[in-house]
Scaffold this active site. Sequence first.
Site, PDB file in Angstrom:
ATOM      1  N   HIS A 122       0.371  -4.170   4.557  1.00  0.00           N
ATOM      2  CA  HIS A 122      -0.122  -2.809   4.554  1.00  0.00           C
ATOM      3  C   HIS A 122      -0.826  -2.489   5.874  1.00  0.00           C
ATOM      4  CE1 HIS A 122      -1.384   0.954   3.173  1.00  0.00           C
ATOM      5  NE2 HIS A 122      -2.644   0.660   2.966  1.00  0.00           N
TER       6      HIS A 122
ATOM      7  N   GLY B  20       0.868  -1.179   0.000  1.00  0.00           N
ATOM      8  CA  GLY B  20       0.000   0.000   0.000  1.00  0.00           C
ATOM      9  C   GLY B  20       0.900   1.221   0.000  1.00  0.00           C
ATOM     10  N   SER B  21       0.295   2.388   0.088  1.00  0.00           N
ATOM     11  CA  SER B  21       1.096   3.619  -0.030  1.00  0.00           C
ATOM     12  C   SER B  21       2.166   3.699   1.059  1.00  0.00           C
ATOM     13  CB  SER B  21       0.176   4.833   0.007  1.00  0.00           C
ATOM     14  OG  SER B  21      -0.734   4.735   1.093  1.00  0.00           O
TER      15      SER B  21
ATOM     16  N   GLU C  34       3.973   1.515   2.302  1.00  0.00           N
ATOM     17  CA  GLU C  34       5.119   0.603   2.120  1.00  0.00           C
ATOM     18  C   GLU C  34       6.003   1.041   0.952  1.00  0.00           C
ATOM     19  OE1 GLU C  34       1.823  -0.689   2.410  1.00  0.00           O
ATOM     20  OE2 GLU C  34       2.297  -0.656   4.541  1.00  0.00           O
TER      21      GLU C  34
ATOM     22  N   HIS D 204      -8.856 -31.864  20.142  1.00  0.00           N
ATOM     23  CA  HIS D 204      -9.860 -31.112  19.389  1.00  0.00           C
ATOM     24  C   HIS D 204     -11.258 -31.526  19.862  1.00  0.00           C
ATOM     25  CE1 HIS D 204     -11.411 -29.719  15.145  1.00  0.00           C
ATOM     26  NE2 HIS D 204     -12.074 -29.179  16.131  1.00  0.00           N
TER      27      HIS D 204
ATOM     28  N   GLY E 248      -5.492 -25.304  12.618  1.00  0.00           N
ATOM     29  CA  GLY E 248      -6.764 -25.672  11.998  1.00  0.00           C
ATOM     30  C   GLY E 248      -7.389 -24.509  11.234  1.00  0.00           C
TER      31      GLY E 248
ATOM     32  N   GLU F  98      -3.717 -10.626   2.067  1.00  0.00           N
ATOM     33  CA  GLU F  98      -2.662 -10.751   3.084  1.00  0.00           C
ATOM     34  C   GLU F  98      -2.676 -12.096   3.802  1.00  0.00           C
ATOM     35  OE1 GLU F  98      -4.564  -8.208   2.535  1.00  0.00           O
ATOM     36  OE2 GLU F  98      -3.318  -6.421   2.304  1.00  0.00           O
TER      37      GLU F  98
HETATM   38  C1  LIG Z   1     -10.570 -19.859   8.747  1.00  0.00           C
HETATM   39  C2  LIG Z   1     -11.493 -20.973   9.115  1.00  0.00           C
HETATM   40  N1  LIG Z   1     -12.842 -20.806   8.959  1.00  0.00           N
HETATM   41  C3  LIG Z   1     -13.680 -21.805   9.253  1.00  0.00           C
HETATM   42  C4  LIG Z   1     -13.222 -22.987   9.755  1.00  0.00           C
HETATM   43  C5  LIG Z   1     -14.166 -24.103  10.152  1.00  0.00           C
HETATM   44  N2  LIG Z   1     -14.032 -25.282   9.326  1.00  0.00           N
HETATM   45  C6  LIG Z   1     -13.363 -26.387   9.738  1.00  0.00           C
HETATM   46  S1  LIG Z   1     -13.403 -27.629   8.685  1.00  0.00           S
HETATM   47  C7  LIG Z   1     -14.326 -26.743   7.588  1.00  0.00           C
HETATM   48  C8  LIG Z   1     -14.770 -27.385   6.315  1.00  0.00           C
HETATM   49  C9  LIG Z   1     -13.731 -27.510   5.276  1.00  0.00           C
HETATM   50  O1  LIG Z   1     -14.325 -28.091   4.155  1.00  0.00           O
HETATM   51  P1  LIG Z   1     -13.510 -28.719   2.985  1.00  0.00           P
HETATM   52  O2  LIG Z   1     -12.293 -27.959   2.712  1.00  0.00           O
HETATM   53  O3  LIG Z   1     -14.430 -28.890   1.840  1.00  0.00           O
HETATM   54  O4  LIG Z   1     -13.007 -30.109   3.513  1.00  0.00           O
HETATM   55  P2  LIG Z   1     -13.839 -31.367   3.986  1.00  0.00           P
HETATM   56  O5  LIG Z   1     -14.104 -31.173   5.443  1.00  0.00           O
HETATM   57  O6  LIG Z   1     -15.078 -31.450   3.169  1.00  0.00           O
HETATM   58  O7  LIG Z   1     -12.884 -32.491   3.759  1.00  0.00           O
HETATM   59  C10 LIG Z   1     -14.597 -25.480   8.081  1.00  0.00           C
HETATM   60  C11 LIG Z   1     -15.369 -24.442   7.360  1.00  0.00           C
HETATM   61  C12 LIG Z   1     -11.825 -23.106   9.946  1.00  0.00           C
HETATM   62  N3  LIG Z   1     -11.271 -24.208  10.443  1.00  0.00           N
HETATM   63  N4  LIG Z   1     -10.989 -22.096   9.595  1.00  0.00           N
END
Ligand SMILES: Cc1ncc(C[n+]2csc(CCOP(=O)(O)OP(=O)(O)O)c2C)c(N)n1
Length: 530
Positions: free
Chosen positions: A70, A25-26, A28, A281, A402, A47
């Site tokens: 930025h 951005g500006s 940087e 988890h 995750g 980003e």
């Molecule tokens: C940034 C983010 N947003 C939402 C989630 C919640 N989340 C965990 S698994 C998932 C589904 C992912 O689906 P896909 O990539 O199609 O894989 P699949 O589970 O069908 O194998 C989501 C939305 C996350 N982990 N990270």
Amino acid sequence: MTTVRDATYELLRRHGLTTIFGNPGSNELPFLAAMPEDFRYILGLHEGVVAGLADGFAQATRQPALVNLHAASGSGNAMGALTNAWYSHTPLVITAGQQVRDTIGQEVMLSNVEAASLPRPLVKWSAEPASPGDVVRTIGQAIHTAALDPAGPVYVSIPYDDWTQETGAAEAHLADRTVEQAGELSEGQLADLVAALNSSRRPVLVLGPDVDSARGNADAVELAERLGAPVWVAPSASRCPFPTTHNAFRGVLPASVAGITRLLEGHDLILVVGAPVFRYHQYEPGNYLPDGTSLLHISCDPGEAARAPMGRAFVASIGPALRRLAAAVAPRGIQLAPRAKPAAAPAARAGEPLAPEAVFDLVNELAPEDAVYVNETTSTVNAFWDRMDMRHPGSYYFPASGGLGFGMPAAVGVQLADPTRRVVAFIGDGSANYGITALWTAAQYGIPAVFVILNNGTYGALRGFAAKLNALDAPGLDVPGIDFVSIAAGYGVDAGRAETQDELRALFTKALGSDSPTLIEVPITTVSPF
Ligand SMILES: Cc1ncc(C[n+]2csc(CCOP(=O)(O)OP(=O)(O)O)c2C)c(N)n1
């Protein structure tokens, strides 16, 4: 006269930080203008993707990577990705452009208000230098802080009028100095560990991502062979610390208290190296350890060691600790039988898509034996680990927190870091959308990663969790109607759809022969993540 800008480039050069991952951005531009010729700039279009590119690059090179963002809006976009960098101990040196010093208080456009607070707690350390004369030293501090155990992201905000100022007296020493990691197990601690292992009846090893990042893989093999101990990968695995083709390899532990206790029943001693204890988890409460089992833990991260609910922990550098342990334990001469082979992949029924297992089997057959896998297919992780052969260090990368949006850019960053090994990224159709613009970077810079999009039309992992959490009627779980072949073409990436094994074989073989990126969309059946 030496300017802050020139001294900064020299400092970065001395640390090998000559690749800048950024989105400008500006604020940087005064730093980036007339970038020295020995530097290269890798542009990411969002980003989060910039941070993912750098994360993959830093993990694969095992060196800090430089990111230029930025101000607040750009830094904010990257923050989701920092959750992954934080938990994978990735040393990212993030610099962000700030408005002119004297105007920040007025909150002029693009000022980064409370810049040093913004990225916390997702960085190890963050700062805005108190004066132009302290910019180069602050960036030096950032580089050293990022790299020291536990490695991680750091953040420096730099007002853009600082770059043309003259440097101060301290700069003369900055480029030359080094900060080195020490901190090994004491002789007494090593003796305790060796005695506990030697006297255990049925020890088991649980290895984590920091074994792979410390390149302790071969020592882990030696240790497992001497002990005749089975080896599990710690839950929520983000790296592959042990060859999956080795007799002692058992798989990845499930990410629940009860699940781990069930599986490790019968072992009197668990040695965990280079992982948190544990990164659970799904909530399945139970005993944290089987009755009569004790746990020893070696971690490079004091926070990780301190917060674990059980075990005797040692905070030490992983590489030397494993090497010394492997050399010191008594060989038992036990040869373990390998784990059972996975069941054959379900055959596709007429009109139905391929099973993910069939896709993994075919790629495992066709990919080079040293292929590097980036994985962001959340419902098929177990199937992946059951079937894929990974023999070498640095063969696997998965988002450590995750947080989705890591896979596509990390694949590009890893491939950029190591052109000698082919990167194959398995990405879910849901996950792909969080980092899709990485395709553009791959195409523009000629980075030949192969993206295999496993398209089940749904957030498969969430379908599994919906069943577990009794939330089956939750909205927003399906993602139909996305054409990844067209999207890839729009970003300039060769792409095709494989609906049968023959089509996948043909497209994947062609992709391996290409020196530019390829995307292969494969419709698949939905499987449970558990
Ligand atoms: C940034 C983010 N947003 C939402 C989630 C919640 N989340 C965990 S698994 C998932 C589904 C992912 O689906 P896909 O990539 O199609 O894989 P699949 O589970 O069908 O194998 C989501 C939305 C996350 N982990 N990270």
